[in-house]
Motif scaffolding. Structure first.
Motif, PDB file in Angstrom:
ATOM      1  N   LEU A 162       0.895  -1.285   0.194  1.00  0.00           N
ATOM      2  CA  LEU A 162       0.134  -0.019  -0.142  1.00  0.00           C
ATOM      3  C   LEU A 162       0.827   1.307   0.061  1.00  0.00           C
ATOM      4  O   LEU A 162       0.574   2.083  -0.869  1.00  0.00           O
ATOM      5  CB  LEU A 162      -0.823  -0.053   1.196  1.00  0.00           C
ATOM      6  N   ILE A 163       1.967   1.284   0.787  1.00  0.00           N
ATOM      7  CA  ILE A 163       2.894   2.377   0.790  1.00  0.00           C
ATOM      8  C   ILE A 163       3.456   2.798  -0.365  1.00  0.00           C
ATOM      9  O   ILE A 163       3.735   3.853  -1.011  1.00  0.00           O
ATOM     10  CB  ILE A 163       3.708   2.067   2.072  1.00  0.00           C
ATOM     11  N   ALA A 164       3.697   1.538  -1.069  1.00  0.00           N
ATOM     12  CA  ALA A 164       4.452   1.639  -2.184  1.00  0.00           C
ATOM     13  C   ALA A 164       3.686   2.274  -3.436  1.00  0.00           C
ATOM     14  O   ALA A 164       4.236   3.001  -4.337  1.00  0.00           O
ATOM     15  CB  ALA A 164       4.937   0.254  -2.924  1.00  0.00           C
ATOM     16  N   THR A 165       2.616   2.136  -3.507  1.00  0.00           N
ATOM     17  CA  THR A 165       1.440   2.952  -4.354  1.00  0.00           C
ATOM     18  C   THR A 165       1.533   4.348  -4.482  1.00  0.00           C
ATOM     19  O   THR A 165       0.817   5.056  -5.145  1.00  0.00           O
ATOM     20  CB  THR A 165       0.278   2.466  -4.186  1.00  0.00           C
ATOM     21  N   ALA A 216      -2.331  11.592 -11.825  1.00  0.00           N
ATOM     22  CA  ALA A 216      -2.481  11.523 -13.056  1.00  0.00           C
ATOM     23  C   ALA A 216      -2.623  10.300 -13.778  1.00  0.00           C
ATOM     24  O   ALA A 216      -3.248  10.362 -14.721  1.00  0.00           O
ATOM     25  CB  ALA A 216      -1.589  12.747 -13.901  1.00  0.00           C
ATOM     26  N   ALA A 217      -1.735   9.573 -13.579  1.00  0.00           N
ATOM     27  CA  ALA A 217      -1.625   8.138 -14.123  1.00  0.00           C
ATOM     28  C   ALA A 217      -2.851   7.337 -14.031  1.00  0.00           C
ATOM     29  O   ALA A 217      -3.183   6.618 -14.893  1.00  0.00           O
ATOM     30  CB  ALA A 217      -0.441   7.355 -13.596  1.00  0.00           C
ATOM     31  N   ALA A 218      -3.646   7.496 -13.204  1.00  0.00           N
ATOM     32  CA  ALA A 218      -4.907   6.793 -12.923  1.00  0.00           C
ATOM     33  C   ALA A 218      -5.969   7.583 -13.385  1.00  0.00           C
ATOM     34  O   ALA A 218      -7.360   7.060 -13.231  1.00  0.00           O
ATOM     35  CB  ALA A 218      -5.164   6.774 -11.379  1.00  0.00           C
ATOM     36  N   LEU A 219      -6.105   8.775 -14.148  1.00  0.00           N
ATOM     37  CA  LEU A 219      -7.228   9.370 -14.675  1.00  0.00           C
ATOM     38  C   LEU A 219      -7.978   8.410 -15.530  1.00  0.00           C
ATOM     39  O   LEU A 219      -9.181   8.384 -15.645  1.00  0.00           O
ATOM     40  CB  LEU A 219      -6.682  10.702 -15.274  1.00  0.00           C
ATOM     41  N   VAL A 220      -7.310   7.768 -16.584  1.00  0.00           N
ATOM     42  CA  VAL A 220      -7.809   7.031 -17.657  1.00  0.00           C
ATOM     43  C   VAL A 220      -8.552   5.952 -17.147  1.00  0.00           C
ATOM     44  O   VAL A 220      -9.814   5.717 -17.360  1.00  0.00           O
ATOM     45  CB  VAL A 220      -6.676   6.542 -18.805  1.00  0.00           C
ATOM     46  N   LEU A 248     -15.633   8.846  -5.575  1.00  0.00           N
ATOM     47  CA  LEU A 248     -15.570   7.424  -5.497  1.00  0.00           C
ATOM     48  C   LEU A 248     -14.057   7.026  -5.681  1.00  0.00           C
ATOM     49  O   LEU A 248     -13.318   6.266  -4.896  1.00  0.00           O
ATOM     50  CB  LEU A 248     -16.445   6.634  -6.505  1.00  0.00           C
ATOM     51  N   PRO A 249     -13.230   7.626  -6.597  1.00  0.00           N
ATOM     52  CA  PRO A 249     -11.723   7.002  -6.935  1.00  0.00           C
ATOM     53  C   PRO A 249     -11.010   7.364  -5.783  1.00  0.00           C
ATOM     54  O   PRO A 249      -9.738   7.118  -5.590  1.00  0.00           O
ATOM     55  CB  PRO A 249     -11.292   7.881  -8.064  1.00  0.00           C
ATOM     56  N   SER A 250     -11.440   8.470  -4.734  1.00  0.00           N
ATOM     57  CA  SER A 250     -10.486   8.999  -3.932  1.00  0.00           C
ATOM     58  C   SER A 250     -10.979   8.649  -2.352  1.00  0.00           C
ATOM     59  O   SER A 250     -10.426   9.392  -1.581  1.00  0.00           O
ATOM     60  CB  SER A 250     -10.272  10.335  -4.055  1.00  0.00           C
ATOM     61  N   ILE A 251     -11.707   7.492  -2.323  1.00  0.00           N
ATOM     62  CA  ILE A 251     -12.384   7.414  -1.070  1.00  0.00           C
ATOM     63  C   ILE A 251     -11.459   6.909  -0.027  1.00  0.00           C
ATOM     64  O   ILE A 251     -11.239   7.207   0.918  1.00  0.00           O
ATOM     65  CB  ILE A 251     -13.613   6.521  -1.090  1.00  0.00           C
ATOM     66  N   VAL A 252     -10.574   5.986  -0.615  1.00  0.00           N
ATOM     67  CA  VAL A 252      -9.493   5.390   0.192  1.00  0.00           C
ATOM     68  C   VAL A 252      -8.085   5.818  -0.343  1.00  0.00           C
ATOM     69  O   VAL A 252      -7.709   5.459  -1.576  1.00  0.00           O
ATOM     70  CB  VAL A 252      -9.495   3.786   0.004  1.00  0.00           C
ATOM     71  N   THR A 253      -7.388   6.569   0.561  1.00  0.00           N
ATOM     72  CA  THR A 253      -6.076   7.103   0.104  1.00  0.00           C
ATOM     73  C   THR A 253      -5.044   6.532   1.037  1.00  0.00           C
ATOM     74  O   THR A 253      -5.226   6.314   2.249  1.00  0.00           O
ATOM     75  CB  THR A 253      -5.906   8.528   0.164  1.00  0.00           C
ATOM     76  N   VAL A 254      -3.933   6.223   0.730  1.00  0.00           N
ATOM     77  CA  VAL A 254      -2.901   5.377   1.231  1.00  0.00           C
ATOM     78  C   VAL A 254      -2.414   6.307   2.568  1.00  0.00           C
ATOM     79  O   VAL A 254      -2.234   5.764   3.755  1.00  0.00           O
ATOM     80  CB  VAL A 254      -1.780   4.996   0.404  1.00  0.00           C
TER      81      VAL A 254
END
Length: 277
Positions: A115-118, A124-128, A148-154
């Motif tokens: 998880l930390i490594a992510t 920006a790489a996850a936009l598509v 939804l895409p940012s509900i869980v952040t490391v």
């Protein structure tokens, strides 16, 4: 001897406070300049040296930008997005962090390290990927699709995990002895013990969702834009009124300043707790 020591301490404290004030003013420089531009319509914003403090005060920019944009609608959109993002993030990040901190199972540290490594992956790489996922779920032009895409952040998981690890295990054991379920222990015993860390997560999520700009533009139609995205209307292709942009930006920043002033105590406690953990 004592007087000399007291004088030396007073001089040291004075020097430290002066340096801190200078540093604070330096860090506040861009915001003070933005505030000055918003309060001085007709002033050349590119004049040198820049006007850090306004030489006169006129609220014309604020009145005109409020009349030009439907601020109440965009503020309401922002409130909905911020509330959804903040609430769901605290809920799911805490549910993710709790087993990583409390439960003993094989591969726990490996999962946490992955998880930390992510965190090195740029957002920006996850936009598509995020857009394709939201589109498949049928959530385009919905507020849930924004948060939804940012509900869980490391980072939030890390912060809450450290806070959970600082809670004495006796509290969980007492809940087990009373026959409480694991979910009830988490909700009624553990969560109240990490209020400072939750306040830090809430503050970060409030700022992040309130200032969300690019992703809402991709997902939403213009009538559902949050305030930060709606400010892009002030920068047209053939027109550019920086006074309006400055006024709109100051209006959008005021709620963040107010929230931070009320939560700064918990913010400092939560950050110090995470560092100690």
């Amino acid at each position: 001897m004592k007087n000399t020591k007291r004088l030396k301490n007073a001089v040291n404290k004075t020097v430290i406070y002066v340096l801190l004030i200078i540093f604070a003013l330096f860090m506040m420089g861009p915001f003070l300049w933005l505030l000055s531009v918003s309060l001085m319509p007709g002033k050349n914003i590119f004049a040198f040296p820049p006007a850090i403090l306004p030489t006169f005060i006129d609220f014309k920019n604020y009145i005109e930008v409020w009349q030009y944009m439907d601020f109440l609608k965009y503020i309401w959109n922002t409130v909905i997005i911020t509330f959804l993002g903040l609430t769901l993030s605290i809920l799911f990040c805490a549910l993710t962090a709790y087993p990583l901190a409390i439960f003993k199972f094989r591969g726990r540290n490996t999962i946490f390290l992955l998880l930390i490594a992510t965190m090195i992956i740029p957002a920006a790489a996850a936009l598509v990927v995020n857009y394709l996922t939201i589109n498949k779920l049928g959530l385009i032009n919905s507020f849930i699709g924004v948060v939804l895409p940012s509900i869980v952040t490391v980072f939030n998981v890390f912060l809450l995990r450290q806070a959970f690890m600082g809670v004495p295990l006796d509290i969980r054991d007492s809940g087990k002895m009373d026959g409480a379920s694991e979910f009830r222990i988490w909700a009624q015993l553990m969560m109240p013990m990490i209020k400072p860390a939750v306040a830090v997560v809430a503050l970060f999520e409030f700022m992040g969702n309130w200032n969300s700009f690019l992703w809402p533009i991709i997902v939403l139609n213009t009538d559902k834009y949050p305030l930060a995205s709606a400010l892009s209307f002030l920068n047209g292709q053939f027109s550019y009124n920086f006074g309006w942009i400055a006024a709109g930006t100051v209006i959008s920043v005021i709620p963040i300043i107010i929230v931070f002033l009320f939560t700064q105590k918990y913010y400092m406690e939560g950050i110090s707790g995470a560092v100690k953990g």
